[in-house]
Design a protein around this motif. Sequence first.
Motif, PDB file in Angstrom:
ATOM      1  N   THR A 239       0.866  -1.184   0.000  1.00 20.60           N
ATOM      2  CA  THR A 239       0.000   0.000   0.000  1.00 20.60           C
ATOM      3  C   THR A 239       0.897   1.226   0.000  1.00 20.60           C
ATOM      4  OG1 THR A 239      -1.676  -1.163   1.287  1.00 20.60           O
ATOM      5  CG2 THR A 239      -1.830   1.239   1.221  1.00 20.60           C
ATOM      6  N   LYS A 240       0.642   2.120  -0.949  1.00 19.21           N
ATOM      7  CA  LYS A 240       1.464   3.338  -1.055  1.00 19.21           C
ATOM      8  C   LYS A 240       0.544   4.552  -1.004  1.00 19.21           C
ATOM      9  CE  LYS A 240       3.521   4.408  -5.079  1.00 19.21           C
ATOM     10  NZ  LYS A 240       4.527   4.311  -6.158  1.00 19.21           N
ATOM     11  N   TRP A 241       0.939   5.509  -0.215  1.00 21.26           N
ATOM     12  CA  TRP A 241       0.159   6.743  -0.099  1.00 21.26           C
ATOM     13  C   TRP A 241       1.056   7.904  -0.481  1.00 21.26           C
ATOM     14  CZ3 TRP A 241      -0.415   9.617   5.130  1.00 21.26           C
ATOM     15  CH2 TRP A 241      -1.157  10.802   4.942  1.00 21.26           C
ATOM     16  N   LEU A 242       0.629   8.651  -1.532  1.00 21.18           N
ATOM     17  CA  LEU A 242       1.352   9.858  -1.957  1.00 21.18           C
ATOM     18  C   LEU A 242       0.543  11.074  -1.525  1.00 21.18           C
ATOM     19  CD1 LEU A 242       2.522   9.221  -5.655  1.00 21.18           C
ATOM     20  CD2 LEU A 242       3.948   9.445  -3.628  1.00 21.18           C
ATOM     21  N   HIS A 243       1.201  11.945  -0.784  1.00 22.84           N
ATOM     22  CA  HIS A 243       0.511  13.154  -0.341  1.00 22.84           C
ATOM     23  C   HIS A 243       1.302  14.365  -0.794  1.00 22.84           C
ATOM     24  CE1 HIS A 243      -1.903  15.858   2.072  1.00 22.84           C
ATOM     25  NE2 HIS A 243      -0.816  16.332   2.633  1.00 22.84           N
ATOM     26  N   HIS A 244       0.671  15.240  -1.598  1.00 18.71           N
ATOM     27  CA  HIS A 244       1.299  16.489  -2.053  1.00 18.71           C
ATOM     28  C   HIS A 244       0.928  17.596  -1.079  1.00 18.71           C
ATOM     29  CE1 HIS A 244       1.747  14.256  -5.770  1.00 18.71           C
ATOM     30  NE2 HIS A 244       2.487  15.220  -6.256  1.00 18.71           N
ATOM     31  N   PHE A 245       1.883  18.040  -0.292  1.00 25.39           N
ATOM     32  CA  PHE A 245       1.610  19.180   0.580  1.00 25.39           C
ATOM     33  C   PHE A 245       1.491  20.438  -0.279  1.00 25.39           C
ATOM     34  CE2 PHE A 245       1.842  17.509   4.799  1.00 25.39           C
ATOM     35  CZ  PHE A 245       2.592  16.350   4.680  1.00 25.39           C
ATOM     36  N   ASN A 246       2.440  20.558  -1.201  1.00 27.52           N
ATOM     37  CA  ASN A 246       2.400  21.631  -2.179  1.00 27.52           C
ATOM     38  C   ASN A 246       3.319  21.231  -3.325  1.00 27.52           C
ATOM     39  OD1 ASN A 246       5.153  22.402  -1.437  1.00 27.52           O
ATOM     40  ND2 ASN A 246       4.217  23.304   0.406  1.00 27.52           N
ATOM     41  N   ASN A 247       3.546  22.097  -4.282  1.00 29.74           N
ATOM     42  CA  ASN A 247       4.359  21.721  -5.451  1.00 29.74           C
ATOM     43  C   ASN A 247       5.791  21.403  -5.093  1.00 29.74           C
ATOM     44  OD1 ASN A 247       2.323  21.872  -7.259  1.00 29.74           O
ATOM     45  ND2 ASN A 247       2.714  24.003  -7.829  1.00 29.74           N
ATOM     46  N   GLY A 248       6.224  21.853  -3.935  1.00 28.75           N
ATOM     47  CA  GLY A 248       7.607  21.614  -3.564  1.00 28.75           C
ATOM     48  C   GLY A 248       7.794  20.595  -2.455  1.00 28.75           C
ATOM     49  N   TYR A 249       6.731  19.907  -2.037  1.00 28.48           N
ATOM     50  CA  TYR A 249       6.865  18.988  -0.894  1.00 28.48           C
ATOM     51  C   TYR A 249       5.904  17.835  -1.076  1.00 28.48           C
ATOM     52  CZ  TYR A 249       6.685  17.419   4.023  1.00 28.48           C
ATOM     53  OH  TYR A 249       6.706  16.687   5.188  1.00 28.48           O
TER      54      TYR A 249
ATOM     55  N   LYS B 252      13.493  24.856  -6.671  1.00 26.98           N
ATOM     56  CA  LYS B 252      13.940  25.245  -8.021  1.00 26.98           C
ATOM     57  C   LYS B 252      14.411  23.982  -8.743  1.00 26.98           C
ATOM     58  CE  LYS B 252      15.079  29.994  -6.865  1.00 26.98           C
ATOM     59  NZ  LYS B 252      16.095  31.043  -6.789  1.00 26.98           N
ATOM     60  N   SER B 253      15.699  23.868  -9.087  1.00 27.56           N
ATOM     61  CA  SER B 253      16.146  22.663  -9.800  1.00 27.56           C
ATOM     62  C   SER B 253      16.849  21.688  -8.865  1.00 27.56           C
ATOM     63  CB  SER B 253      17.098  23.067 -10.932  1.00 27.56           C
ATOM     64  OG  SER B 253      18.216  23.740 -10.388  1.00 27.56           O
ATOM     65  N   ASN B 254      16.694  21.922  -7.573  1.00 21.86           N
ATOM     66  CA  ASN B 254      17.339  21.031  -6.587  1.00 21.86           C
ATOM     67  C   ASN B 254      16.312  20.166  -5.885  1.00 21.86           C
ATOM     68  OD1 ASN B 254      19.956  22.340  -6.966  1.00 21.86           O
ATOM     69  ND2 ASN B 254      19.011  24.077  -5.893  1.00 21.86           N
ATOM     70  N   LEU B 255      16.789  19.066  -5.350  1.00 22.76           N
ATOM     71  CA  LEU B 255      15.865  18.132  -4.703  1.00 22.76           C
ATOM     72  C   LEU B 255      16.522  17.570  -3.457  1.00 22.76           C
ATOM     73  CD1 LEU B 255      13.708  15.432  -6.399  1.00 22.76           C
ATOM     74  CD2 LEU B 255      15.248  14.726  -4.592  1.00 22.76           C
TER      75      LEU B 255
ATOM     76  N   GLU C 231      19.909  16.145  -4.691  1.00 21.72           N
ATOM     77  CA  GLU C 231      20.277  16.393  -6.101  1.00 21.72           C
ATOM     78  C   GLU C 231      20.424  17.901  -6.238  1.00 21.72           C
ATOM     79  OE1 GLU C 231      17.473  14.551  -8.803  1.00 21.72           O
ATOM     80  OE2 GLU C 231      17.398  12.744  -7.566  1.00 21.72           O
ATOM     81  N   LEU C 232      21.684  18.346  -6.420  1.00 16.83           N
ATOM     82  CA  LEU C 232      21.971  19.783  -6.425  1.00 16.83           C
ATOM     83  C   LEU C 232      22.556  20.190  -7.762  1.00 16.83           C
ATOM     84  CD1 LEU C 232      23.684  19.787  -2.916  1.00 16.83           C
ATOM     85  CD2 LEU C 232      21.312  20.407  -3.422  1.00 16.83           C
ATOM     86  N   ASN C 233      21.985  21.194  -8.357  1.00 21.22           N
ATOM     87  CA  ASN C 233      22.513  21.729  -9.617  1.00 21.22           C
ATOM     88  C   ASN C 233      23.156  23.072  -9.336  1.00 21.22           C
ATOM     89  OD1 ASN C 233      21.659  19.722 -11.646  1.00 21.22           O
ATOM     90  ND2 ASN C 233      19.639  20.218 -10.840  1.00 21.22           N
ATOM     91  N   PHE C 234      24.477  23.054  -9.233  1.00 16.86           N
ATOM     92  CA  PHE C 234      25.183  24.286  -8.880  1.00 16.86           C
ATOM     93  C   PHE C 234      25.185  25.266 -10.034  1.00 16.86           C
ATOM     94  CE2 PHE C 234      26.294  22.874  -4.847  1.00 16.86           C
ATOM     95  CZ  PHE C 234      26.706  21.559  -4.893  1.00 16.86           C
ATOM     96  N   SER C 235      25.178  24.716 -11.236  1.00 16.52           N
ATOM     97  CA  SER C 235      25.145  25.577 -12.407  1.00 16.52           C
ATOM     98  C   SER C 235      24.548  24.773 -13.540  1.00 16.52           C
ATOM     99  CB  SER C 235      26.563  26.042 -12.758  1.00 16.52           C
ATOM    100  OG  SER C 235      27.341  24.936 -13.190  1.00 16.52           O
ATOM    101  N   GLU C 236      24.469  25.361 -14.710  1.00 15.73           N
ATOM    102  CA  GLU C 236      23.926  24.590 -15.843  1.00 15.73           C
ATOM    103  C   GLU C 236      24.806  23.404 -16.156  1.00 15.73           C
ATOM    104  OE1 GLU C 236      21.717  27.975 -18.552  1.00 15.73           O
ATOM    105  OE2 GLU C 236      23.021  26.488 -19.506  1.00 15.73           O
ATOM    106  N   LYS C 237      26.091  23.574 -15.903  1.00 21.29           N
ATOM    107  CA  LYS C 237      27.044  22.519 -16.280  1.00 21.29           C
ATOM    108  C   LYS C 237      27.271  21.487 -15.178  1.00 21.29           C
ATOM    109  CE  LYS C 237      29.870  24.908 -19.747  1.00 21.29           C
ATOM    110  NZ  LYS C 237      29.861  23.897 -20.787  1.00 21.29           N
TER     111      LYS C 237
END
Lengths: 272, 581
Positions: free
Chosen positions: B140-150, B194-197, B243-249
């Motif tokens: 059984t899996k429960w997915l709860h979206h608190f908001n777009n970022g959580y 933003k682009s980090n997780l 997952e951290l994107n320090f820059s585009e590269k």
Amino acid sequence: MVILFFCTPELEDDIPEIKRQVVVDGWIEDNGYVYVILTYNSPYFGKLDSASFRNLVATRAKVSVSDGKETEILTLTRDTNYFPPYVYRGNSLKGKAGSTYKLLIEDEQDTLFAVTTIPQSVSLDSIWFEKNADSDSLGLIKGVLTDDENTKNYFKSFYRIKNKNKKFIPTLISDYDDFYFNGQKFTFSLRKGPDSYIKPFEDIYFKKNDTILVKISSLDKASYDFWITYQNEVMNSGNPFAANHNQIKSNIRGGLGIWCGYGSRYYSVIAK
Amino acid sequence: MIKSGIPSYYGGRLSSVIEVETSKNIPDRFHLKSNVGLLLSDIAIQSPLIENKASILISARRSYLGGIVKPVSRFLTKEKSVFNNSEYSFYDLNANLIIVPSVNNRIFISSYVGNDDFSLFKSSFDLDNQISWSNTAMSTKWLHHFNNGYIMKTVAYYSKNNLNVYMGQNDFFFNMASKLNDLSFCNEHTFILKSNLIKIGVQLQNLFISPNKSKAQLSSFRADFGTPNEFNTYTISPFLHTELNFSEKFGLIAGVRENSYYQVGPYDVFIRGQNQEITDTMHFSKGKKVADYHALEPRLSLRYLLDSSSSIKISYTNNVQFLHQVNVTAVSFPTDFWMPASHNLPPQKGKQYSIGYFKTLAKKDYDFSAELFFKTFNNLTEFNGGLLSSTKKATMEENIIKGDGEAYGIEFLIKKNIGKVSGWISYTLSKSTRKFAEIDEGSSFPAKYDRTHDFSIIIQYNLNEKWKAALLFIYASGSAFTVPTGRYLINGNILNQYSGYNSFRMPDYHRMDISVTYSLKKTTSSEHNIQLSLYNVYNRKNPYYIYYNVSGDLDKYKLRVTPKLVSLFPFLPSISYELRF
């Protein structure tokens, strides 16, 4: 739709050479003389014919057995009851239950050494022939043995059909460890085993009207370890669920094979 | 599939990860997909239960492969060897429920049942071998979206794996049952900035394992194996993944997983004397700690974009595995037993280093990658006895030996993603070795599945709206095995001498499969397809097992030993009809 197929892979050319070793098939029974058959190992895929066979038999070894008090040097004799038919035999030192026997073999550059004991034999409570439910003429030998819970016991069972077999042959599944029935009354069933697994063998039941001699032998742990790994190897060859590069547990130092003491009792059963 | 840079929210194994997700969406109408073929058939039904709120998916599959295994038994029977008849079949059943009580909540309830049965019979010896293995799982899996970022994910699951091995002869039978039950819970919180997780969570696992519960009976006598071995373990694994994107590269994936593992009673530890007799027993009562292990698993992966179409990735993964897979037979068959880490069996550990180059070509029509890897392993296991010797009380652990290993290689992959012709080509060059003090005096030997070359090509060709074709070709170096190098004679029988563990190779494995699909009818609501598939087109006799046929007559001084290779699955044509609506 289903297509039968198999093939023979080419392995023979890649097998490395093996070191030549002496192979011992030796035994001493309670109240019996010593028997030792000596051969050499050979490359696995080599063919055996009458010419190459001579190279497999060790006939120039010095073989001696000692019980700590007496030492006997065995004499090479020809005995067609065995293969190969060359047996080093004793004729003075007899086996005795409870004693330990040391075997020393000196062959060319090899010296081999082994020790075995003859345990006390066990007496069966009963033994009888029982016909199979679906046959009037075929059946099993059944027996009951009360195990002594105070001693660790290993057993081996043999049969010989009078006027049909020249020597005693291990039954199909012949090796027992009292771990599974320690101190209990153990009922067992015996089936005929093949004289050799090399030839096809399908006749595992005893026939009505045969007189079957049954030998129940006690043996020590080292001997049991050899025979149970031997049994697994010869019975399960070709069975992918059992065979797993079974290493035979030899008690021969400096060689291969077995030096085994047996404390035996004999029974005669008429299949009727 | 994730083979390197495994994220810290996955743990418990040294190997790669395959992520499989079922659909998360509620269908808007009833769907059916059915496939009826000569080898197996399957059906899947998906339907909404409440519009936009609930749906169900049920699928089932059943084989009739019994005839395929017969080449093994027929061949061996013809040679008057051990086997006379065999059968094989499998089935599985899936049922999944999706419930959407609100916009921010989704609940997934899944269940699975699968079973395989295999049997071999030799009439002349009245020998009967039967093996069955089954899996049951529920989650059984429960997915709860608190908001777009959580997002919070909570999963509870239970699985049961059973293996049963039976050998019988006339009035004698022996049966061994092996069981592994897994009850787990996971709670995970994902934050997207933003682009980090950032993902943080904990996994809890309780395992119950009974590796070798045995029964044997001869006539009316039942053998006493004593109290069967049973293991109870608990693992708590908190983890952090970023997952951290320090820059585009430049991007970084970093994480860590901590594992606290406990084996608890009831359990008995035997103290043995010189002759292996039990001289003393340490008894651990229910819940009392028998053993514990703690392991930290850091994970690190760096990505650097060289330009808009190419990148380099470097990764380091540290893994621990608290379950040992014990292989007791010579063949690749699911007769393996599972043993947990215990008081005298530490967990397996692994470290993996990899560096990869990734590029898209020709306006993203093609993907290319090349990846180097190096792995080290500690506390790997091998079984030092045969299947029949694993019945004795406590013998399983006492017959397991420990060693180390390493593996390294390079993998290439090129994929074509679009167009009438698509597919991929992959090639791996690798080496995998093991070292055990008790095997070959501690010298290094090839792992059983060491495959120097591994090549595959898949091509899919959409000729037109009616016709499609596909081709698969795979090639792999033969797996390692031990061949007897010598033989000797005892009591009229031939015994094998082995040396050089895994020093020989099976013949190489390769085969080609082709399929052609014709669309009989296609509308907006349904599809009818007929497919012809040819498995093993050129009937390659790929090796499964080698055994040695000894024939002759010693009385006539004649003896010959011939290796016999057993193959399964010859050329198999099959036609199936597929319906979707």
